[in-house]
Design a protein around this motif. Sequence first.
Motif, mmCIF file in Angstrom:
data_model
loop_
_atom_site.group_PDB
_atom_site.id
_atom_site.type_symbol
_atom_site.label_atom_id
_atom_site.label_comp_id
_atom_site.label_asym_id
_atom_site.label_seq_id
_atom_site.Cartn_x
_atom_site.Cartn_y
_atom_site.Cartn_z
ATOM 1 N N PRO A 17 28.670 -0.189 -40.898
ATOM 2 C CA PRO A 17 28.776 1.599 -40.687
ATOM 3 C C PRO A 17 27.831 2.495 -40.379
ATOM 4 N N TRP A 18 28.374 3.178 -38.826
ATOM 5 C CA TRP A 18 27.344 4.297 -39.366
ATOM 6 C C TRP A 18 27.703 5.499 -38.344
ATOM 7 N N PHE A 19 27.253 6.477 -38.432
ATOM 8 C CA PHE A 19 28.382 7.449 -38.307
ATOM 9 C C PHE A 19 27.895 8.336 -36.521
ATOM 10 N N SER A 20 29.034 8.858 -36.083
ATOM 11 C CA SER A 20 29.138 9.370 -34.932
ATOM 12 C C SER A 20 28.443 10.354 -35.183
ATOM 13 N N PRO A 21 27.729 11.301 -34.149
ATOM 14 C CA PRO A 21 26.626 12.591 -33.738
ATOM 15 C C PRO A 21 27.350 13.108 -34.553
ATOM 16 N N ASP A 22 28.692 13.192 -34.729
ATOM 17 C CA ASP A 22 29.190 15.041 -35.048
ATOM 18 C C ASP A 22 29.735 14.642 -36.726
ATOM 19 N N SER A 23 29.557 13.598 -36.832
ATOM 20 C CA SER A 23 29.891 13.094 -38.647
ATOM 21 C C SER A 23 31.241 13.240 -38.559
ATOM 22 N N LYS A 24 32.033 12.746 -37.153
ATOM 23 C CA LYS A 24 33.329 12.909 -37.731
ATOM 24 C C LYS A 24 34.225 11.335 -37.550
ATOM 25 N N ARG A 25 33.179 10.414 -37.087
ATOM 26 C CA ARG A 25 33.947 9.116 -36.989
ATOM 27 C C ARG A 25 32.502 8.026 -37.270
ATOM 28 N N PRO A 52 24.808 12.626 -40.828
ATOM 29 C CA PRO A 52 23.714 13.535 -39.612
ATOM 30 C C PRO A 52 24.279 14.727 -40.410
ATOM 31 N N ASP A 53 25.188 14.773 -40.813
ATOM 32 C CA ASP A 53 25.523 16.411 -41.315
ATOM 33 C C ASP A 53 25.055 16.361 -43.011
ATOM 34 N N GLY A 54 24.706 14.944 -43.579
ATOM 35 C CA GLY A 54 23.712 15.003 -44.440
ATOM 36 C C GLY A 54 24.975 14.942 -45.867
ATOM 37 N N GLU A 55 26.675 15.312 -45.529
ATOM 38 C CA GLU A 55 27.744 15.892 -46.369
ATOM 39 C C GLU A 55 28.104 13.923 -47.139
ATOM 40 N N TRP A 56 27.784 13.221 -46.353
ATOM 41 C CA TRP A 56 28.473 11.830 -46.764
ATOM 42 C C TRP A 56 27.233 10.769 -46.522
ATOM 43 N N ILE A 57 27.788 9.675 -47.526
ATOM 44 C CA ILE A 57 26.828 8.422 -47.131
ATOM 45 C C ILE A 57 28.239 7.259 -46.791
ATOM 46 N N ALA A 58 27.864 6.794 -45.744
ATOM 47 C CA ALA A 58 29.309 5.388 -45.578
ATOM 48 C C ALA A 58 28.578 3.966 -45.982
ATOM 49 N N PHE A 59 29.393 3.153 -46.526
ATOM 50 C CA PHE A 59 28.575 1.740 -47.216
ATOM 51 C C PHE A 59 30.128 0.738 -47.001
#
Length: 718
Positions: A618-626, A572-579
Amino acid sequence: MMRRSLLFKLFLLSFLLSSLVSLYLATGAGASAGTILFTTLGRSRYGFDIFASAISPSYDDAELVVDAGESQLTDGISVNFNGFFPYSPSSLLSLLHPASSPAIGSASLDALIYVTERGGRSSIYLDLFPTSSSNSSNRRSNLEVPTRLQFPLLLLPSTTGGGHPSVSMKDRPSVSGDRLIFVSTHEPSFSPRQSWAAVYSTHLPTGATTRLTPEGIADFSPAVSPSGKWTAVASYGELGWSGEVRDLKTGIYVFKTGDGSARTLVVEHGGWPCWANDSTFFFHRESSDGWWSVYRATIAADGDTPSLTSIDRITPPGFHAFTPAATAAAPGLIAVATRRASSQFRHIEIINLRDGGNTYVEITRPIAPNYHHYNPFFSPDAGRIGYHRCRGGRNGSPPLLLENIKSPSPETFSLFRIDGSFPSFSPDGRRIAYVNLPGLYVVNSDGSNPRRVYGGNAFPTAWDWKRKGVIYTSHGLGFAEVSTEVDIISITLNGEEEDDDDTTEPSIKKLTSGGQNNAFPSPSPDGKWVVFRSGRSGYKNLYVMDAVEGESARIFQLTDGPWTDTMCNWSPDGEWIAFASDRDDPGGGSFSIYMVHPNGTGLRRVVQSGDGGRMNHPWFSPDSKRLVLTSDYAGVSAEPISNPHHYQPYGEIFTVKIDGSEIRRLTHNSFEDGTPTWSPVFLNPSDVGESLQGVAYCRFDDCHWLSLQRNELDGKSC
Ligand SMILES: *[C@@H]1O[C@H](CO)[C@@H](O)[C@H](O)[C@H]1NC(C)=O
Ligand SMILES: *[C@@H]1O[C@H](CO)[C@@H](O)[C@H](O)[C@H]1NC(C)=O
Ligand SMILES: *[C@@H]1O[C@H](CO)[C@@H](O)[C@H](O)[C@H]1NC(C)=O
């Protein structure tokens, strides 16, 4: 008179108990934010209840007579399974509530102990009802007795923080003397791919619980011998789980029920032990000829250490027989579940071994031919045989769209299981898109206005952050080869701006066209890009394309290598793509979680589930920390043959910090959980009913590998 007043007192007691429970839960909720939604393959349609059939009259007869009909013993709420008839309901009650014991002698009670998943958690319940034998016409309708009493038998303390009320108590519980013997997953194993399932013993009068399974070891399917001295379990011992999802290839260990001592490997390959007497138990295993069969083991256990005397096979090739039950009250009778060529369903039968014979009596096929029946058990007098099956459309609660699961961290997020797969929330949290093949559905988060917005074979779902009512998905077969035709589309719901009554058809736009297995689209938070995986290079790697116009406008390759990168999610913060990627061992079946910046820098592995392990979705938490994800990190929690079919019965939902630390387990069951999503919008932790018309009950399969194998074997034997 006497009975009524006793039952009334008990009712009050159980009411008090349940209020205490809800109080305990309510205090956990603080400033809540966020919702995690996940799928459990098939579970929303199980509708399991425990039923019993009477068998009579005399066990001296070579032929058993099965009474017509069966009774539903559990109340149709949630799922109820793996039952046990306690030997003496009244003494059990006096253990639990000594104050009421003077009156108990006069009350004639029937009792059932079972596992239930009501209230969003797994627990062991005791139900008591007036005995039906005083009025035989009542025999088939325990449900009509207004005075059913219900007690949760224990509430386990948290060992992992946050109240951790969600544990699995999957296997059959039993009572021996003043102790409840059961399996639970409430203590972590501390190493990846090691099951948390362990056998515990609770002293019922005090609630004091001791662990009987050694630390670092997993035990399944415990059975206590008639004298109570020995307990037999299925266990890998020190070896641990190898990734097996059919016959777990466990050994049978026997130890002293009192303290777990004298633990001895008695049978090298076997599961689901059940005792006929203190020197004989039955068990199942997949025989070398491929048929699941029931075996008998005799042990010499006079001294301090049990030792094996003999093993012989009871059921012949030609059909599968498993999950045996025996009873000291009826020597020579074994109840089993079978799969035979003559039925598509799993049925309960009794094997009569008396007089050296080996005759089979069908219990459930004449009564409910088109249902799967699981895990039989005898009543103490052997006058009834219990089992569980789907209740069908009667006598119970209908399927839920969103089933609230107790969150281990209620102040951080609420947790739900959805009746569908690949769910995702609209950015405002008001809508959920999900897949229920064939088709992609959108429903309001309160369950209202469900509608199919795409009729094809679609997976997964993800909403655009900026353009209202735009959902990305891909069309084609899942779990398929690189060359399989799959393309990404966007679906634009019309009428989203005004209200829910959009009657116009959604518009569909194709964003890729080559069909080279283009799937798992996830949009960037600025609404400009979509990351997805594609097999266009010959391997599945990640690509980024224009969100509105698709690959024809702009596309670039993000990852590149002879392996599989898939199931990507943009933070959500645009910084990362998890896969998820198998680049550590390409083609080896093992997947780890990786992250990369959208500009291709910063690639790193986040977390792995041990060697050969699996971490996906994987799916990011709303704060992009988890991240929330699916993994085999906790192994399997029960013998898979005791359940309906699951491709990956080890799948559980976990969260992890993006630096790979703090792996937390969210779900505890022996089913296949997957495709989690995480929304910033907090949904109240309560169930949401299904409003879709014509939702089918009992929609699940028996173990695929069982029936496939049966057909192959039948072919060979011709
Ligand atoms: C048995 O139960 C049935 C149904 O509840 C009732 O109609 C009948 O009167 C009862 N018989 C006796 C002997 O109590
Ligand atoms: C235990 O049960 C087995 C099987 O029913 C029987 O053959 C054996 O005689 C029994 N042994 C004792 C000591 O009762
Ligand atoms: C790539 O993106 C990251 C995260 O936004 C940023 O910190 C880094 O400076 C960028 N690197 C380049 C070479 O643009």
